[in-house]
Structures are given as structure tokens and as C-alpha cells.
Motif scaffolding. Structure first.
Motif, PDB file in Angstrom:
ATOM      1  N   VAL A   1       0.834  -1.191   0.000  1.00 55.28           N
ATOM      2  CA  VAL A   1       0.000   0.000   0.000  1.00 55.28           C
ATOM      3  C   VAL A   1       0.877   1.252   0.000  1.00 55.28           C
ATOM      4  CG1 VAL A   1      -1.712   1.303   1.325  1.00 55.28           C
ATOM      5  CG2 VAL A   1      -1.880  -1.199   1.167  1.00 55.28           C
ATOM      6  N   GLY A   2       0.565   2.186  -0.909  1.00 53.89           N
ATOM      7  CA  GLY A   2       1.338   3.420  -0.992  1.00 53.89           C
ATOM      8  C   GLY A   2       2.652   3.277  -1.731  1.00 53.89           C
ATOM      9  N   GLY A   3       2.889   2.113  -2.323  1.00 56.83           N
ATOM     10  CA  GLY A   3       4.147   1.888  -3.036  1.00 56.83           C
ATOM     11  C   GLY A   3       5.223   1.344  -2.115  1.00 56.83           C
ATOM     12  N   LEU A   4       6.215   0.702  -2.696  1.00 52.44           N
ATOM     13  CA  LEU A   4       7.291   0.089  -1.921  1.00 52.44           C
ATOM     14  C   LEU A   4       8.477   1.036  -1.844  1.00 52.44           C
ATOM     15  CD1 LEU A   4       8.342  -2.401  -0.436  1.00 52.44           C
ATOM     16  CD2 LEU A   4       9.146  -3.289  -2.635  1.00 52.44           C
ATOM     17  N   GLN A   5       8.748   1.559  -0.647  1.00 50.58           N
ATOM     18  CA  GLN A   5       9.872   2.466  -0.475  1.00 50.58           C
ATOM     19  C   GLN A   5      11.201   1.719  -0.393  1.00 50.58           C
ATOM     20  OE1 GLN A   5       8.095   4.287   3.068  1.00 50.58           O
ATOM     21  NE2 GLN A   5       8.134   6.264   2.017  1.00 50.58           N
ATOM     22  N   ARG A   6      11.181   0.573   0.301  1.00 53.64           N
ATOM     23  CA  ARG A   6      12.387  -0.249   0.399  1.00 53.64           C
ATOM     24  C   ARG A   6      11.952  -1.691   0.602  1.00 53.64           C
ATOM     25  NH1 ARG A   6      17.037   0.601   4.942  1.00 53.64           N
ATOM     26  NH2 ARG A   6      16.949   2.718   4.087  1.00 53.64           N
ATOM     27  N   ASP A   7      12.527  -2.597  -0.176  1.00 48.72           N
ATOM     28  CA  ASP A   7      12.192  -4.002   0.007  1.00 48.72           C
ATOM     29  C   ASP A   7      12.882  -4.540   1.261  1.00 48.72           C
ATOM     30  OD1 ASP A   7      11.036  -6.434  -0.458  1.00 48.72           O
ATOM     31  OD2 ASP A   7      12.231  -6.938  -2.228  1.00 48.72           O
TER      32      ASP A   7
ATOM     33  N   ALA B   1      -5.912  -0.764   5.458  1.00 45.86           N
ATOM     34  CA  ALA B   1      -4.911   0.019   4.742  1.00 45.86           C
ATOM     35  C   ALA B   1      -4.985   1.474   5.190  1.00 45.86           C
ATOM     36  CB  ALA B   1      -5.119  -0.080   3.231  1.00 45.86           C
ATOM     37  N   MET B   2      -3.843   2.083   5.384  1.00 52.33           N
ATOM     38  CA  MET B   2      -3.727   3.470   5.831  1.00 52.33           C
ATOM     39  C   MET B   2      -4.142   4.443   4.731  1.00 52.33           C
ATOM     40  SD  MET B   2      -0.125   5.331   6.885  1.00 52.33           S
ATOM     41  CE  MET B   2       0.391   5.514   5.174  1.00 52.33           C
ATOM     42  N   ASP B   3      -4.628   5.620   5.126  1.00 53.27           N
ATOM     43  CA  ASP B   3      -4.872   6.717   4.194  1.00 53.27           C
ATOM     44  C   ASP B   3      -3.597   7.562   4.124  1.00 53.27           C
ATOM     45  OD1 ASP B   3      -5.601   8.900   2.726  1.00 53.27           O
ATOM     46  OD2 ASP B   3      -7.197   9.573   4.083  1.00 53.27           O
ATOM     47  N   PRO B   4      -2.807   7.435   3.050  1.00 52.01           N
ATOM     48  CA  PRO B   4      -1.529   8.155   2.996  1.00 52.01           C
ATOM     49  C   PRO B   4      -1.678   9.663   2.876  1.00 52.01           C
ATOM     50  CG  PRO B   4      -1.984   7.069   0.903  1.00 52.01           C
ATOM     51  CD  PRO B   4      -3.052   6.620   1.846  1.00 52.01           C
ATOM     52  N   ASN B   5      -2.891  10.136   2.525  1.00 52.31           N
ATOM     53  CA  ASN B   5      -3.092  11.570   2.319  1.00 52.31           C
ATOM     54  C   ASN B   5      -3.702  12.281   3.521  1.00 52.31           C
ATOM     55  OD1 ASN B   5      -2.181  11.478  -0.436  1.00 52.31           O
ATOM     56  ND2 ASN B   5      -4.125  10.482  -0.948  1.00 52.31           N
ATOM     57  N   ALA B   6      -3.982  11.550   4.594  1.00 52.53           N
ATOM     58  CA  ALA B   6      -4.585  12.168   5.775  1.00 52.53           C
ATOM     59  C   ALA B   6      -3.604  13.149   6.426  1.00 52.53           C
ATOM     60  CB  ALA B   6      -5.003  11.095   6.770  1.00 52.53           C
TER      61      ALA B   6
ATOM     62  N   ILE C   1      15.989  10.744  11.038  1.00 54.70           N
ATOM     63  CA  ILE C   1      16.191   9.983   9.802  1.00 54.70           C
ATOM     64  C   ILE C   1      14.853   9.866   9.098  1.00 54.70           C
ATOM     65  CG2 ILE C   1      15.757   7.689  10.818  1.00 54.70           C
ATOM     66  CD1 ILE C   1      18.147   6.673   9.132  1.00 54.70           C
ATOM     67  N   GLU C   2      14.900   9.667   7.787  1.00 49.55           N
ATOM     68  CA  GLU C   2      13.670   9.574   7.012  1.00 49.55           C
ATOM     69  C   GLU C   2      12.929   8.277   7.353  1.00 49.55           C
ATOM     70  OE1 GLU C   2      10.982  11.334   4.475  1.00 49.55           O
ATOM     71  OE2 GLU C   2      12.929  12.156   5.128  1.00 49.55           O
ATOM     72  N   PRO C   3      11.623   8.344   7.645  1.00 50.32           N
ATOM     73  CA  PRO C   3      10.857   7.125   7.935  1.00 50.32           C
ATOM     74  C   PRO C   3      10.759   6.235   6.696  1.00 50.32           C
ATOM     75  CG  PRO C   3       9.641   9.088   8.614  1.00 50.32           C
ATOM     76  CD  PRO C   3      10.788   9.546   7.766  1.00 50.32           C
ATOM     77  N   ILE C   4      10.622   4.944   6.935  1.00 53.29           N
ATOM     78  CA  ILE C   4      10.342   3.982   5.873  1.00 53.29           C
ATOM     79  C   ILE C   4       9.043   3.282   6.240  1.00 53.29           C
ATOM     80  CG2 ILE C   4      11.102   1.907   4.649  1.00 53.29           C
ATOM     81  CD1 ILE C   4      13.972   2.663   5.325  1.00 53.29           C
ATOM     82  N   ASN C   5       7.982   3.616   5.509  1.00 51.68           N
ATOM     83  CA  ASN C   5       6.698   2.983   5.811  1.00 51.68           C
ATOM     84  C   ASN C   5       6.744   1.502   5.483  1.00 51.68           C
ATOM     85  OD1 ASN C   5       5.653   5.401   6.641  1.00 51.68           O
ATOM     86  ND2 ASN C   5       4.551   5.821   4.744  1.00 51.68           N
ATOM     87  N   LYS C   6       5.957   0.725   6.219  1.00 51.85           N
ATOM     88  CA  LYS C   6       5.972  -0.712   5.993  1.00 51.85           C
ATOM     89  C   LYS C   6       4.604  -1.299   6.297  1.00 51.85           C
ATOM     90  CE  LYS C   6       7.502  -2.067  10.638  1.00 51.85           C
ATOM     91  NZ  LYS C   6       6.375  -2.960  10.930  1.00 51.85           N
ATOM     92  N   GLY C   7       4.335  -2.417   5.693  1.00 54.33           N
ATOM     93  CA  GLY C   7       3.138  -3.163   6.031  1.00 54.33           C
ATOM     94  C   GLY C   7       3.433  -4.157   7.131  1.00 54.33           C
ATOM     95  N   GLU C   8       2.405  -4.824   7.586  1.00 53.34           N
ATOM     96  CA  GLU C   8       2.544  -5.904   8.554  1.00 53.34           C
ATOM     97  C   GLU C   8       1.815  -7.122   8.009  1.00 53.34           C
ATOM     98  OE1 GLU C   8       4.133  -6.417  11.277  1.00 53.34           O
ATOM     99  OE2 GLU C   8       4.895  -4.423  11.802  1.00 53.34           O
ATOM    100  N   GLY C   9       2.459  -8.257   8.098  1.00 51.55           N
ATOM    101  CA  GLY C   9       1.820  -9.471   7.629  1.00 51.55           C
ATOM    102  C   GLY C   9       0.750  -9.990   8.559  1.00 51.55           C
ATOM    103  N   GLY C  10       0.818  -9.562   9.829  1.00 49.57           N
ATOM    104  CA  GLY C  10      -0.157  -9.998  10.810  1.00 49.57           C
ATOM    105  C   GLY C  10      -1.467  -9.249  10.680  1.00 49.57           C
ATOM    106  N   SER C  11      -2.385  -9.563  11.577  1.00 53.35           N
ATOM    107  CA  SER C  11      -3.730  -8.994  11.522  1.00 53.35           C
ATOM    108  C   SER C  11      -4.088  -8.371  12.866  1.00 53.35           C
ATOM    109  CB  SER C  11      -4.756 -10.092  11.197  1.00 53.35           C
ATOM    110  OG  SER C  11      -4.370 -10.828  10.059  1.00 53.35           O
ATOM    111  N   ILE C  12      -4.747  -7.240  12.815  1.00 49.15           N
ATOM    112  CA  ILE C  12      -5.333  -6.621  14.012  1.00 49.15           C
ATOM    113  C   ILE C  12      -6.769  -6.285  13.632  1.00 49.15           C
ATOM    114  CG2 ILE C  12      -5.078  -4.889  15.825  1.00 49.15           C
ATOM    115  CD1 ILE C  12      -2.227  -4.430  14.976  1.00 49.15           C
TER     116      ILE C  12
END
Length: 455
Positions: free
Chosen positions: A260-266, A368-373, A389-400
């Protein structure tokens, strides 16, 4: 009122640091294992401790027992508020005070219920998940003190590790106490102890029990073996049919999704392998970016299998077996839809005409997060300042699953998922720990964020 600066916040966190760490150590010592009974006295003591700590930082907190959907007593919850002005923005701070069990204390290098500092990390069950979230909220509110310029509501849950069965009824019964403009869920983590992240997505989840039958009763494997395959072998063949040659899940109707929001870093494969303890000879399954495979593409795991143990085994063909599958779904797919696709495939692909019956179990929606909020942009700015330092957004494989439920109940609220964990945290596993330098930066980040949200 001028916005509180990073320098002011950092100085106050430094002065308050011993209290924050001692809070976390005291929380670890409470053994708040919800699996041992969410209504138990040990969970009530845990909730009371959290409420007492929140009162120290200006929150009017109280302990309330929830009720399950069937009306039976539920978890001990902590709710509270600190109202600074009727017209100010309102922020809901979430964490949970229950922790995972410790099935085998001998697998730990330290006592799991004694907070132990080693090489800049604090070890103990619940240090990261989610005592760290409670410590972040407490430290941030203390750092702002009388300069807090948003209304704060707090919900510290007592049954998150048990699937939150009373969560929705509790929220619906206390809507006014949870209604807010921004919701901060401090139950996730950062890219690393030194690199901050907002969690951009969470996979959903669904489970099924699969019953496989080939015989009405056991028979001798020497007499009948060959034309009759045992139920365990049939089950193994059925499970393997769910995948293609690359190890990607290949069930029609189960959706895949890119980050979501594109991959900034694999994700770094060597780091993933080391953190997970992958043996050298094993090749990671699936195709596409490693991040997508772990965050947004579906994954399937056999989490239970009824088979005779090796000890005491004898020469019979097993007539029937049951196994349980846990499916993590793409953030945007309805879990009920994925569950039906999985169940339908299993029921229609029985090897050699074996009898296959599928029980549909619980479902939880992804998020999924709203990246424009506005809150998202404020959070990223706060992370950038606090961590340097610049943040690196990431997903989580788990569930909440309660996060999309919160979003459903409060559709106008902006939801942010942060948290105290990092790849070395070992949440749910032996030797759980939290980076103390990461915790410090997380406290500074949340204090900065609250200050920005009040502009």
C-alpha cells in the motif's frame, strides 16, 4: 500556545526516563496472560496498575469490565480521558495490557517475567507487545504535561491476545468515550530500532478446519496399502494442490495485492532469514518483492494437524484426519470472500475422490492506511524529527481485526498504526524484548505528534 519543541520534549523524556523504564518492568512482572483467564484477578490487577499509571500523567482513568456478545463477563479494560478544551481536536490512544503465554520458560535466556536489560534492550514477556505501547503513551503525555493541546481519550484493552471477542460490544456501549478525530494504535512497530515507520497495511485473516476421510475404520497397512492411501497422505496432497510450482498460493478467488502506498524499500532477505532462523538450504517461497510476500500477498499456514504421534505408531492406514488452515488475506479483500474461495477449492479438489468437509471459522478484515490524511503527514514529520532519519513505511503481515472495526464505527477518524516493536522484538516468542533507544524515540515521536495535531 506555542508548539512544544523537540528540544523541550527530549529534555523532559530524559528527566522522566527512569520512571518510564520502571513502569515497563513493573508491567512485565504482573504476568498479565489473558489466556489464563481474561476475567481473572491477575488481569484486573494489571488493568488497575495501568489505570494508576495513567492517572499519574493526568488521565482520568478507570477500570471497567466488558461483556461478551453472549452477555457473560469479559475482559478488564482501562478507559479514561484528559479534556483540555471543548473545541480542541480529540485523539484516542490505544494499547493493550494483556500478554502472550510463556509455554516453555526454559526457552528463554532470562526470566520472562522479570524485566532484564541486556545490551540496550529490555527483555521480558510483554516488553514490546504491548507494554511498550503503554509506556509510549505514558511517556508522551508526561512530556507534554500542561502544554497538551489536544483532548485525549485512552483505551487500554485486556484481551487483544485472545482475539478481542468483547471489543466491538464494548466500543458500541461506550461510543461517546471513544469518539475522536485521530486514533493512534500503538501495537505495531518500526522498520528497525533506529528507523521509524508508520504501518501502512495489515493483512486480514480467516481460518477453516478441513476434515478428510477415506475409510470407515482403520485397516492394516500391509494388507490394504497401495490402492488405499491414508487420510494424512490425502490431506498432504490436498494442501500441496493449493500452491503453484513457485510456492505462490494459487486458489482462484483469493486476491493478491502490492504494498500500500508503493514500496519504499524491500525487505532484506538475509535479515529476514536471520531473524526467522531460516535454515541455509531453504529457498524462500513465492515470487515478487519480499515485502509484498510478507505484507500484502495472501499466505496460508497449517496451524494444526490431527495425526498419530510417531511414538507408539503402528501399521494401520489412518481412516480420517482433520487439519486447520490459517489464511492471511490481502488488506483489501473481504475475509469471508477469501474463506469461501478456499473452502470451495478444498471441497472440489479432493484427491482420488476422498471425502472432504470444511468448517468455516472466524474472519477478520485487513486494513490500509490513508496516505493523504493530515494525521499521516504529521506523524511522518514527527518521526523524521525525533529519530533524525527519514521514515520507511511498511506493512505488517499480521492482523489486528479491531482496527478496521474502529474505522467502521468511526468513519471520519484518521487512524495511525505505530508501535514499539522492531524486527528483533520476538513478540509472541521466547526472549521478547524492546529496544530502549527505540522506545525513547517512540515516546518523543508521539509527544511531537500530539503537539502537531493540536495546531
Amino acid at each position: 500556545m506555542a508548539e512544544t519543541s523537540l528540544e523541550q520534549i527530549r529534555s523532559r523524556v530524559d528527566a522522566d526516563w527512569n520512571r518510564i523504564v520502571e513502569l515497563l518492568k513493573s508491567k512485565i512482572a504482573l504476568r498479565s496472560v489473558s489466556a489464563e483467564g481474561i476475567t481473572g484477578d491477575h488481569m484486573k490487577r494489571s488493568a488497575q496498575f495501568v489505570a494508576d499509571e495513567l492517572r499519574k500523567v493526568g488521565v482520568d482513568a478507570k477500570v471497567v469490565q466488558s461483556a461478551n456478545p453472549d452477555g457473560t463477563p469479559g475482559a478488564w479494560e482501562v478507559i479514561g480521558s484528559r479534556i483540555v478544551a471543548p473545541g480542541a481536536p480529540t485523539v484516542l490512544l490505544y494499547a493493550h495490557h494483556d500478554v502472550q503465554p510463556v509455554p516453555d520458560p526454559t526457552a528463554w535466556n532470562t526470566d520472562p517475567f522479570v524485566g532484564t536489560e541486556i545490551d540496550g534492550r529490555l527483555y521480558g514477556r510483554g516488553s514490546a507487545d504491548d507494554g511498550g505501547g503503554i509506556a509510549i503513551h505514558s511517556g508522551a503525555l508526561a512530556a507534554l504535561g500542561d502544554e497538551l493541546n489536544v483532548n485525549v481519550k485512552v483505551f487500554i484493552e485486556g484481551e487483544e491476545e485472545m482475539g478481542s471477542p468483547s471489543f466491538i460490544p464494548f466500543i458500541e456501549a461506550h461510543r461517546d468515550e471513544f469518539k475522536s478525530d485521530v486514533i493512534i494504535v500503538a501495537d505495531s512497530g518500526n522498520w528497525s530500532a533506529d528507523i521509524p515507520s508508520l504501518t501502512t497495511s495489515l493483512r486480514g485473516n480467516t481460518c477453516v478446519d478441513v476434515h478428510v476421510k477415506v475409510l470407515d475404520h482403520p485397516v492394516h497397512s500391509g494388507q490394504y496399502g497401495g490402492p488405499i492411501l491414508d487420510a494424512n497422505t490425502i490431506a498432504a496432497m490436498l494442501i500441496s494442490s493449493l500452491y503453484d510450482a513457485n510456492g505462490d498460493l494459487a486458489v482462484p478467488g483469493i486476491e493478491s495485492q502490492e504494498p500500500v502506498g508503493g514500496l519504499q524499500r524491500d525487505l532484506d532477505e538475509s535479515t529476514v532469514r536471520a531473524d526467522a532462523g531460516v535454515i541455509d538450504s531453504y529457498t524462500l517461497a513465492g515470487t515478487g518483492s519480499l515485502a509484498a510476500r510478507m505484507w500484502t500477498k495472501p499466505s496460508l499456514t497449517v496451524i494444526g494437524f490431527d495425526a498419530h504421534p510417531v511414538e507408539g505408531s503402528f501399521n494401520v492406514i489412518s481412516p480420517e484426519t482433520t487439519f486447520r488452515l490459517s489464511l492471511r488475506t490481502a488488506p483489501g479483500q473481504r475475509p469471508e470472500q477469501a474463506q469461501e474461495a478456499l473452502a470451495g477449492f478444498l471441497e472440489s479438489h479432493a484427491p482420488f475422490g476422498a471425502q472432504v468437509r470444511v468448517d468455516r471459522l472466524e474472519n477478520g478484515m485487513g486494513w490500509a492506511m490513508d496516505p493523504n490524511a493530515v494525521a499521516t503527514k504529521d506523524a511522518l514529520e514527527a518521526m523524521r524529527e525525533a529519530f533524525g532519519i527519514e521514515p520507511i513505511n511498511k506493512g505488517e503481515g499480521g492482523s489486528i481485526p479491531f482496527i478496521p472495526e474502529l474505522q467502521r464505527l468511526f468513519p471520519d477518524a484518521q487512524v495511525l498504526v505505530t508501535g514499539p516493536e522492531d524486527p528483533k522484538a520476538n513478540a509472541h516468542s521466547p526472549n521478547e524484548s524492546i529496544s530502549l533507544s527505540g522506545l525513547r524515540h517512540n515516546v518523543e515521536t508521539e509527544a511531537l505528534l500530539l503537539a502537531k495535531l493540536g495546531r
